[in-house]
Motif scaffolding. Structure first.
Motif, PDB file in Angstrom:
ATOM      1  N   GLN A 195       9.056   8.117  -0.288  1.00  0.00           N
ATOM      2  CA  GLN A 195       9.058   6.739  -0.756  1.00  0.00           C
ATOM      3  C   GLN A 195       9.132   5.751   0.410  1.00  0.00           C
ATOM      4  OE1 GLN A 195      12.213   5.884  -3.520  1.00  0.00           O
ATOM      5  NE2 GLN A 195      10.920   4.440  -4.623  1.00  0.00           N
ATOM      6  N   ARG A 196       9.920   6.054   1.396  1.00  0.00           N
ATOM      7  CA  ARG A 196      10.018   5.170   2.552  1.00  0.00           C
ATOM      8  C   ARG A 196       8.688   5.125   3.311  1.00  0.00           C
ATOM      9  NH1 ARG A 196      14.856   3.959   6.256  1.00  0.00           N
ATOM     10  NH2 ARG A 196      13.812   2.851   7.944  1.00  0.00           N
ATOM     11  N   GLY A 197       8.003   6.259   3.400  1.00  0.00           N
ATOM     12  CA  GLY A 197       6.697   6.305   4.048  1.00  0.00           C
ATOM     13  C   GLY A 197       5.678   5.451   3.313  1.00  0.00           C
ATOM     14  N   ALA A 198       5.761   5.429   1.981  1.00  0.00           N
ATOM     15  CA  ALA A 198       4.856   4.584   1.189  1.00  0.00           C
ATOM     16  C   ALA A 198       5.095   3.115   1.508  1.00  0.00           C
ATOM     17  CB  ALA A 198       5.058   4.844  -0.302  1.00  0.00           C
ATOM     18  N   GLU A 256       0.017  -8.739  -3.399  1.00  0.00           N
ATOM     19  CA  GLU A 256       0.311  -8.564  -4.818  1.00  0.00           C
ATOM     20  C   GLU A 256       1.223  -7.372  -5.093  1.00  0.00           C
ATOM     21  OE1 GLU A 256      -0.915 -10.907  -6.818  1.00  0.00           O
ATOM     22  OE2 GLU A 256      -1.993 -11.792  -5.133  1.00  0.00           O
ATOM     23  N   ILE A 257       1.399  -6.496  -4.136  1.00  0.00           N
ATOM     24  CA  ILE A 257       2.141  -5.258  -4.324  1.00  0.00           C
ATOM     25  C   ILE A 257       3.535  -5.403  -3.717  1.00  0.00           C
ATOM     26  CG2 ILE A 257       2.151  -2.767  -3.897  1.00  0.00           C
ATOM     27  CD1 ILE A 257      -0.198  -3.728  -5.609  1.00  0.00           C
ATOM     28  N   THR A 258       4.551  -5.124  -4.520  1.00  0.00           N
ATOM     29  CA  THR A 258       5.919  -5.158  -4.003  1.00  0.00           C
ATOM     30  C   THR A 258       6.308  -3.765  -3.537  1.00  0.00           C
ATOM     31  OG1 THR A 258       6.792  -4.763  -6.213  1.00  0.00           O
ATOM     32  CG2 THR A 258       6.634  -7.051  -5.512  1.00  0.00           C
ATOM     33  N   PRO A 259       7.113  -3.681  -2.487  1.00  0.00           N
ATOM     34  CA  PRO A 259       7.533  -2.360  -2.015  1.00  0.00           C
ATOM     35  C   PRO A 259       8.482  -1.694  -3.002  1.00  0.00           C
ATOM     36  CG  PRO A 259       8.414  -4.112  -0.612  1.00  0.00           C
ATOM     37  CD  PRO A 259       7.567  -4.760  -1.641  1.00  0.00           C
ATOM     38  N   PHE A 260       8.560  -0.374  -2.905  1.00  0.00           N
ATOM     39  CA  PHE A 260       9.492   0.369  -3.736  1.00  0.00           C
ATOM     40  C   PHE A 260      10.914   0.135  -3.239  1.00  0.00           C
ATOM     41  CE2 PHE A 260       5.694   3.214  -4.131  1.00  0.00           C
ATOM     42  CZ  PHE A 260       5.442   2.932  -5.460  1.00  0.00           C
ATOM     43  N   PRO A 261      11.892   0.128  -4.155  1.00  0.00           N
ATOM     44  CA  PRO A 261      13.273  -0.013  -3.686  1.00  0.00           C
ATOM     45  C   PRO A 261      13.708   1.258  -2.957  1.00  0.00           C
ATOM     46  CG  PRO A 261      13.226   0.333  -6.050  1.00  0.00           C
ATOM     47  CD  PRO A 261      11.801   0.200  -5.601  1.00  0.00           C
ATOM     48  N   GLU A 262      14.395   1.075  -1.860  1.00  0.00           N
ATOM     49  CA  GLU A 262      14.861   2.223  -1.088  1.00  0.00           C
ATOM     50  C   GLU A 262      16.356   2.409  -1.312  1.00  0.00           C
ATOM     51  OE1 GLU A 262      13.720   2.073   2.995  1.00  0.00           O
ATOM     52  OE2 GLU A 262      11.660   1.551   2.514  1.00  0.00           O
ATOM     53  N   ASN A 263      16.777   3.649  -1.319  1.00  0.00           N
ATOM     54  CA  ASN A 263      18.193   3.948  -1.483  1.00  0.00           C
ATOM     55  C   ASN A 263      18.901   3.612  -0.182  1.00  0.00           C
ATOM     56  OD1 ASN A 263      17.678   4.895  -4.035  1.00  0.00           O
ATOM     57  ND2 ASN A 263      17.403   6.990  -3.373  1.00  0.00           N
TER      58      ASN A 263
END
Length: 160
Positions: free
Chosen positions: A116-119, A146-153
């Protein structure tokens, strides 16, 4: 740019004057397209499609990386090399103006399954690259915005 008062039905940079249709590019002489609207629009389409260059996304990503790596730290360069390799593999068949937010999001979802962090890092590299392309005038729109990043832990900070 002022709004047109006449010829509102014509495409941008095309005008009708003295019984003839003209294409008027900003830096050149007016080009006579003829007296018939149908043939004038056909000639206009030929001029517009021939003037648009297609840029391969992989070539421009290489150019962006080469131009910006001098101001980066060693660790950042290593991370961006990985991002560059992943993005070039994923988007090798795309021109820079063909990439849509949907394509980017699909790539990010597939990439997030393993890392996920790599994405998020790939998304950030692509966002910086597209911002650079807009500044150069190669494109007019940055689809990565337009794309928001994924939340990281985030690990909790233990205070002692």
């Amino acid at each position: 740019m002022p709004k047109r008062k006449h010829n509102k039905h014509l495409p941008k940079n095309m005008t009708y004057k003295h019984g003839t249709y003209y294409y008027r590019p900003s830096s050149k002489k007016w080009i006579n397209l003829g007296v018939d609207l149908k043939t004038a629009l056909a000639k206009y389409a030929d001029i517009i499609t021939s003037s648009v260059e297609s840029h391969r996304l992989t070539d421009l990503l290489d150019k962006f990386f080469k131009d910006t790596r001098l101001s980066l730290a060693e660790a950042t360069i290593a991370t961006e090399k990985t991002c560059l390799k992943n993005l070039k593999f994923a988007f090798e068949d795309f021109n820079v103006d063909e990439l849509t937010p949907k394509d980017i999001y699909t790539y990010m979802v597939d990439r997030a399954k393993s890392n996920q962090r790599g994405a998020n890092q790939d998304r950030q590299f692509l966002a910086s690259a597209y911002k650079y392309f807009v500044q150069l005038g190669i494109i007019n729109y940055n689809p990565v915005r337009e794309i928001t990043p994924f939340p990281e832990n985030v690990r909790p900070i233990l205070l002692e």
